[in-house]
Design a protein around this motif. Structure first.
Motif, short mmCIF file in Angstrom:
data_model
loop_
_atom_site.label_atom_id
_atom_site.label_comp_id
_atom_site.label_asym_id
_atom_site.label_seq_id
_atom_site.Cartn_x
_atom_site.Cartn_y
_atom_site.Cartn_z
N GLN A 1 17.33 99.33 11.49
CA GLN A 1 17.47 100.77 11.73
C GLN A 1 16.12 101.38 12.09
O GLN A 1 16.03 102.21 13.00
CB GLN A 1 18.03 101.48 10.49
N ALA A 2 15.09 100.97 11.38
CA ALA A 2 13.76 101.53 11.61
C ALA A 2 13.28 101.22 13.03
O ALA A 2 12.51 102.00 13.61
CB ALA A 2 12.78 100.99 10.59
N LEU A 3 13.71 100.10 13.58
CA LEU A 3 13.31 99.74 14.93
C LEU A 3 14.34 100.21 15.96
O LEU A 3 14.23 99.89 17.15
CB LEU A 3 13.12 98.23 15.04
N ASN A 4 15.35 100.95 15.48
CA ASN A 4 16.34 101.52 16.39
C ASN A 4 17.14 100.44 17.11
O ASN A 4 17.47 100.57 18.28
CB ASN A 4 15.65 102.46 17.40
N VAL A 5 17.43 99.38 16.41
CA VAL A 5 18.31 98.34 16.96
C VAL A 5 19.42 98.03 15.96
O VAL A 5 19.63 96.89 15.56
CB VAL A 5 17.55 97.05 17.34
N VAL B 1 11.77 101.72 19.69
CA VAL B 1 11.33 102.66 18.67
C VAL B 1 11.11 104.03 19.30
O VAL B 1 10.47 104.16 20.34
CB VAL B 1 10.02 102.17 18.00
N VAL C 1 10.48 99.76 5.83
CA VAL C 1 10.48 99.25 7.21
C VAL C 1 10.31 97.73 7.18
O VAL C 1 11.04 97.00 7.85
CB VAL C 1 9.36 99.90 8.04
N LEU D 1 3.46 90.63 11.88
CA LEU D 1 4.02 90.17 10.61
C LEU D 1 5.40 89.55 10.77
O LEU D 1 5.77 88.66 10.01
CB LEU D 1 4.08 91.33 9.61
N ARG E 1 11.31 94.95 4.98
CA ARG E 1 12.27 94.80 3.89
C ARG E 1 11.85 93.75 2.88
O ARG E 1 11.93 93.92 1.69
CB ARG E 1 13.65 94.47 4.44
N ARG E 2 11.43 92.62 3.38
CA ARG E 2 10.96 91.56 2.51
C ARG E 2 10.21 90.52 3.30
O ARG E 2 10.17 90.58 4.52
CB ARG E 2 12.12 90.91 1.77
N GLN E 3 9.65 89.60 2.59
CA GLN E 3 8.89 88.54 3.22
C GLN E 3 9.45 87.23 2.70
O GLN E 3 9.53 87.03 1.49
CB GLN E 3 7.43 88.67 2.82
N VAL F 1 20.81 92.37 19.65
CA VAL F 1 20.61 93.63 18.91
C VAL F 1 20.06 94.70 19.83
O VAL F 1 19.11 94.47 20.57
CB VAL F 1 19.69 93.44 17.69
N VAL F 2 20.69 95.87 19.79
CA VAL F 2 20.35 96.99 20.67
C VAL F 2 20.57 98.31 19.93
O VAL F 2 21.18 98.32 18.86
CB VAL F 2 21.22 96.97 21.95
N PRO F 3 20.07 99.42 20.48
CA PRO F 3 20.27 100.72 19.83
C PRO F 3 21.69 101.25 20.00
O PRO F 3 22.22 101.93 19.12
CB PRO F 3 19.30 101.65 20.54
N ALA G 1 7.96 88.34 7.97
CA ALA G 1 8.40 89.61 7.40
C ALA G 1 9.72 89.99 8.06
O ALA G 1 9.84 89.92 9.28
CB ALA G 1 7.35 90.68 7.65
N LEU G 2 10.71 90.36 7.26
CA LEU G 2 11.97 90.83 7.80
C LEU G 2 11.91 92.35 7.91
O LEU G 2 11.69 93.04 6.93
CB LEU G 2 13.13 90.41 6.90
N VAL G 3 12.09 92.83 9.12
CA VAL G 3 11.93 94.25 9.39
C VAL G 3 13.30 94.92 9.47
O VAL G 3 14.27 94.31 9.91
CB VAL G 3 11.14 94.47 10.70
N ASP G 4 13.37 96.14 9.00
CA ASP G 4 14.62 96.90 9.00
C ASP G 4 15.06 97.25 10.42
O ASP G 4 14.32 97.87 11.17
CB ASP G 4 14.43 98.18 8.18
#
Lengths: 159, 159
Positions: free
Chosen positions: A63-67, B158, B52, B18, B54-56, A115-117, A58-61
């Motif tokens: 921004q949502a993870l603050n990075v 986070v 959060v 995930l 984005r895709r898989q 990747v960092v905030p 799964a590719l996670v956003d």
DNA sequence: GTTGAAAAACGCGGAGT
DNA sequence: ACTCCGCGTTTTTCAAC
């Protein structure tokens, strides 16, 4: 797991669909490539077993993870022993903020994507980097905008 | 899709699982985070709807696709108009060998990661790049070895 | 928000063409 | 090697706590 599975047109199409979106159902893929589900399923199985499909994630956003801040770090070193390299590699591998890490040709020895905030958080990573091994030159470039990022590799070069 | 979904410890754990492996069954994830399948399923749904997740996707082996060579391309430009930028961006976006593309701060204006089979193929991409827009400085660095590559982002920041 | 179970959909395998 | 078909599992929904 680097296997020499022959990839035909259908195999390529399956890979293309799956590297764009791995959520679609087997039946959809089967229909898209003009196969019934069983042989399509078996092809996908073989692609996984042979390691052509390495994993499904799964590719996670970011921004949502603050990075949301990406930093490219160029590293030069004077020490070129095997021992130093192993230690450096272990240090870098263990830092979760480092998402890519390459040994380079040319004037830069290593290139890292971090990747960092924010810049303050980057400084902490920087300190962790130089604490892990002996001294070297480090140069950081900040990305202002991510214009393109894809995990989908081009399919045009398959032999 | 940039939403402010609050992420608690369970939500983070689900994301972590995930982004390591999206193939596991719902039941496995549910057990790992200490939930039964229904609430776990609902959480995952919410993570997808809110963007959060984005895709898989399936990650394909670069060697198998004959694109084992990674090149980082630094681009400097003299032209800084909006029109030039849009054209450059469109050109780069359309090149499938370019898998990452950033606008940078500092002395380099843009940084690209390109995947190709060999140096000859890179030259073709290079020509396509400079053909798309007006002149600029291009500097290429070749990766000798990929030491780390992950799509899993760190979860420690986070809020 | 959680649970347990029913309904629906899908993955998976066998037998046949 | 593919198609058809059905069994077993898993996802997804629903009613109730």
């Amino acid at each position: 797991m680097a296997s020499k599975l022959k990839l035909d047109a259908i195999g390529l199409k399956i890979l293309d669909l799956l590297q764009q979106d791995a959520e679609q159902q087997l039946a959809q893929i089967a229909e898209a490539v003009g196969l019934s589900s069983t042989p399509c399923w078996r092809r996908i199985q073989r692609l996984k077993e042979s390691g052509v499909i390495r994993r499904q994630v799964a590719l996670v956003d970011a921004q949502a993870l603050n990075v949301g801040v990406t930093v490219f770090v160029s590293v030069r070193t004077a020490t070129h022993t095997q021992e130093w390299f192993e230690r450096f590699r272990a240090t870098v591998q263990a830092i979760p903020e480092v998402v890519e890490f390459y040994r380079m040709s040319g004037d830069v020895d290593y290139l890292l994507r971090v990747v960092v905030p924010d810049i303050a958080a980057y400084d902490a990573v920087y300190k962790r980097l130089i604490a892990g091994t002996q001294l070297f030159d480090v140069s950081s470039s900040f990305a202002m905008e991510e214009l393109k990022f894809t995990t989908a590799l081009p399919l045009g070069y398959v032999r």
